[in-house]
Design a protein around this motif. Structure first.
Motif: not given
Length: 522
Positions: A210-213, A249-250, A268-274
């Protein structure tokens, strides 16, 4: 001053009649009858019930629990992509900013629920106050009609104002659906602490289908400067190695343009804004500018405070620079009351976000809960409310974690947690979401009831003071029996049981007696 919009219901008939007979009609159209009768109210409320959400949106303007106006946007019969806004407000509430705020809210509702391209308003040239209200809400004059005959028979100038559907309500709905995902699990440590730690964690997580990232914090915005604030660029080297080793992917958090540049350098495959970054529009804009022309997903956490417009604004800033692969992360909100959660979920806010913007949403249950004990129930709740994925913090040895140790679990514990979840279809989840909306509406009504009860007790206290000054007894039983009988009869007309009315008003009456008795005894 507490002001809000509420849907008109049949129970508002009496207040509607009072409003329509008391409102200043100087600038109103002749569509509003005078005197306004029971039959007029029955027809209009029936029309509203039939057309709500289809041919228009209709709301009562409520201030401090009392209906003081009405506002609507009705779809044009000639052009279904156009709506016309109109409102009326009791004169004593003019020039208080109420109309400006209510026009803003009703236009947002209309653009969202009616899928309009534009909203127009027709206003007499002499109605300067309403023109200012429209201009403050982004309306511009697009047409002037001369020699318009008024209901009184004289001619005047009528101006037509218009506003377009905002970018946030329209364009963000066009997020590239090819990148959509359902029930995605993003897992990994709060912080990338060492090469051994991230590799061991990643390898264990890669064995869970189930873990995709894989997530991992590189820069940690901490409350106190002495706390661990991340490994920086060195951690990116280890995170990339984990990706190469496992194929996952990270994703990591960025807070400055320099972070973006380094994250992209290390694939890095994706970024998040906190959450702490989203509260500052200047910081969000800098990140958006740094992402211009970059085609990777950007996940946007909700701001720390429960400010929906601030959250939406972050999406708009990225969308305007061409970033279309946008995902929301719900991580809960700071809450001033005692709560079992680290960050109170306030589920109604992410639900409303997904109604306004067609973006996937991931629920960060670790930051909502702040402890392991609540993770299972909170994750299930998120799935029941149609979340598109879960973000869960996992560490190969949580006891030794340098950040947020209490809310991290081991990969084995994650596997057990996921096995205990029920992953529902979107259709069944939307039933729960619709119920949540209706429950939220009930909460609003309950708040109005509480405000009305508080006002009633204030008036009751004033009556108690009057009785004390004039040596009058607290209870006049004959009058109370007559009032209660009238309430029961009125309630029956509204479909309410006599037992309910009797119990509710007897409880209210008893509380009033106690309040007045305490005043007489002082």
């Amino acid at each position: 001053m507490n002001m809000l919009l509420k849907r008109w219901t049949l129970f508002d008939k009496a207040e509607l009649i009072v409003l329509c007979n008391a409102v200043d009609r100087t600038y109103l159209s002749d569509r509003l009858p005078y005197p306004y009768t029971d039959a007029d109210a029955d027809w209009w409320l029936g029309m509203v019930e039939l057309n709500e959400g289809k041919m228009g949106v209709f709301r009562a303007i409520v201030v401090d629990g009392k209906i003081i106006g009405s506002i609507s946007v009705e779809r044009s019969l000639e052009d279904p992509n156009e709506g016309e806004v109109g409102y009326m407000l009791l004169k004593e509430h003019w020039s208080k900013g109420i109309a400006t705020e209510m026009v803003s809210q009703i236009c947002g509702i209309a653009f969202r629920e009616l899928s309009l391209d534009r909203i127009v308003a027709k206003v007499y040239e002499s109605n300067v106050a309403s023109i200012k209200v429209l201009e403050k809400n982004g309306f511009v004059c697009v047409q002037t009609l001369n020699n318009v005959t008024t209901k009184e028979g004289y001619t005047t100038i009528l101006q037509v104002y218009s506003t377009q559907s905002p970018v946030g309500a329209q364009d963000i709905k066009q997020v590239d659906s090819s990148h959509a995902f359902t029930h995605t699990i993003i897992a990994g440590p709060c912080s990338v602490e060492s090469e051994a730690q991230i590799l061991a964690t990643a390898q264990a997580l890669a064995k869970i289908p189930e873990v995709k990232m894989l997530r991992g914090g590189i820069w940690k915005p901490r409350t106190r400067p002495a706390a661990f604030e991340g490994r920086g660029e060195e951690g990116l080297v280890w995170l990339r190695e984990a990706k190469q080793t496992t194929g996952l992917p990270i994703i990591t958090e960025v807070a400055t343009p320099e972070h973006v540049e380094l994250a992209l350098k290390y694939d890095i495959d994706a970024l998040w804004v906190g959450a702490r970054t989203v509260v500052n529009p200047f910081s969000v804009q800098q990140l958006a500018d740094a992402m211009r022309g970059v085609d990777i997903p950007v996940f946007i956490k909700n701001p720390v405070s429960p400010d929906l417009q601030l959250w939406i604004g972050a999406f708009e800033r990225f969308q305007k620079v061409g970033v279309t692969r946008l995902v929301a992360i719900h991580r809960g909100f700071s809450y001033y009351k005692e709560s079992p959660y680290r960050n109170f979920p306030m589920w109604e806010i992410p639900i409303e976000l997904t109604q306004k913007l067609n973006v996937p949403i991931v629920t960060d249950v670790s930051h909502i809960c702040g402890n392991r004990e609540l993770l299972q129930a909170t994750a299930q709740k998120a799935l029941d409310l149609a979340t598109d994925g879960l973000m869960i913090e996992c560490h190969i040895n949580p006891a030794e974690a340098l950040t947020d140790a209490k809310q991290q679990i081991t990969p084995d514990e994650l596997k057990s947690l996921l096995a205990g979840l029920t992953f529902r279809s979107k259709s069944s989840s939307h039933v729960e979401r619709d119920l949540a909306n209706l429950r939220s509406e009930i909460d609003d009504i309950d708040n109005e009831l509480l405000q009305l009860l508080a006002r009633r007790m204030e008036v009751s206290a004033q009556i108690g003071e009057y009785k004390k000054r004039n040596n009058v007894t607290v209870v006049q039983m004959d009058r109370w029996k007559k009032i209660l009988a009238e309430h029961v009869a009125t309630g029956a007309d509204l479909g309410l049981s006599p037992q309910l009315i009797d119990e509710v008003f007897e409880a209210i009456h008893q509380a009033s007696i106690e309040r007045q008795s305490s005043i007489l005894e002082d």
